[in-house]
Design a protein around this motif. Sequence first.
Motif, PDB file in Angstrom:
ATOM      1  N   UNK A   1       7.892  -2.477  -9.107  1.00 13.81           N
ATOM      2  CA  UNK A   1       6.507  -2.527  -8.611  1.00 13.81           C
ATOM      3  C   UNK A   1       4.620  -1.570  -9.451  1.00 13.81           C
ATOM      4  N   UNK A   2       5.513  -0.245  -9.441  1.00 11.47           N
ATOM      5  CA  UNK A   2       4.496   0.939  -9.292  1.00 11.47           C
ATOM      6  C   UNK A   2       4.121   0.432 -10.393  1.00 11.47           C
ATOM      7  N   UNK A   3       2.400   1.238 -10.332  1.00  8.42           N
ATOM      8  CA  UNK A   3       1.240   0.860 -10.894  1.00  8.42           C
ATOM      9  C   UNK A   3       0.737   2.544 -10.878  1.00  8.42           C
TER      10      UNK A   3
ATOM     11  N   UNK B   1       0.755  -1.053  -0.392  1.00  6.56           N
ATOM     12  CA  UNK B   1      -0.105   0.228   0.286  1.00  6.56           C
ATOM     13  C   UNK B   1       1.151   1.206  -0.634  1.00  6.56           C
ATOM     14  N   UNK B   2       2.426   0.790   0.003  1.00  5.89           N
ATOM     15  CA  UNK B   2       3.335   2.335   0.274  1.00  5.89           C
ATOM     16  C   UNK B   2       3.996   2.131  -1.306  1.00  5.89           C
ATOM     17  N   UNK B   3       3.408   3.019  -1.551  1.00  6.31           N
ATOM     18  CA  UNK B   3       4.002   4.324  -2.739  1.00  6.31           C
ATOM     19  C   UNK B   3       5.348   3.842  -3.295  1.00  6.31           C
ATOM     20  N   UNK B   4       6.905   4.320  -2.555  1.00  4.47           N
ATOM     21  CA  UNK B   4       7.785   4.348  -2.335  1.00  4.47           C
ATOM     22  C   UNK B   4       8.087   2.693  -2.350  1.00  4.47           C
ATOM     23  N   UNK B   5       7.320   2.257  -1.708  1.00  5.63           N
ATOM     24  CA  UNK B   5       7.720   0.535  -1.431  1.00  5.63           C
ATOM     25  C   UNK B   5       7.493  -0.331  -2.662  1.00  5.63           C
TER      26      UNK B   5
END
Length: 160
Positions: free
Chosen positions: A46-48, A36-40
Motif C-alpha cells: 500500500x506504499x504511496x 506511518x512506517x514506509x517499510x510496513x
Amino acid sequence: MVEEIRKDLSKKVENGDAVSVDYVGKLEDGTVFDTSVKEAAIEAGMYNEMRGYKPLTFTVGAGQMIKGFDDGVVGMRVGEEKTLKIPPEEAYGEYREELSSEIPVDAVDFTPEVGMQLATETGMRGIVTKVSENNFVIDFNHELAGKTLIFEVKVVSLEA
C-alpha cells in the motif's frame, strides 16, 4: 545532561502530553489499513510515494485520535512498543444500518458506480456500495465502523 536524558526516557505518557508515534494499523485478519512506517507500507503493498511516512504527532487526550488509541498510549515511555486492540466502541463506532440508504438511480443526475464517493450538502461523506438497474446503495458509515482495530505502536518522542 546524561541525567536529564535518562529522566526523559523514564517519563510516562500522560494526558496533555505531545507525543509522536510510529504505528501500523491492522484489521483482525492482519490486513494493514494505515501506517506511518514506509517499510510496513511497502510490505503491505500500500506504499504511496506522495505520502510522507513519518511519526504521527498528537496531544494525548485532546480528542485528536480515536479514544482507544489515545487511552492506549497513556503510560508508555519513549522507545516502548505496544500492541493496542481497540474495539469498535473505542474506535469508529458500531456499524449502523440506518446510515446506509437505497436510492433510486433516476433520483440523481449521474451514473452511480460501486466505490464512488459522494458528499451531501451537509458535508456527510458516503460511498456507493451496490448498484442495480433501478437503485443504488450509499453507505455513510466510516469505512472502519464495526471493526476491531489492532495498532502496533512505538513512542518516538514525548513532550510534557
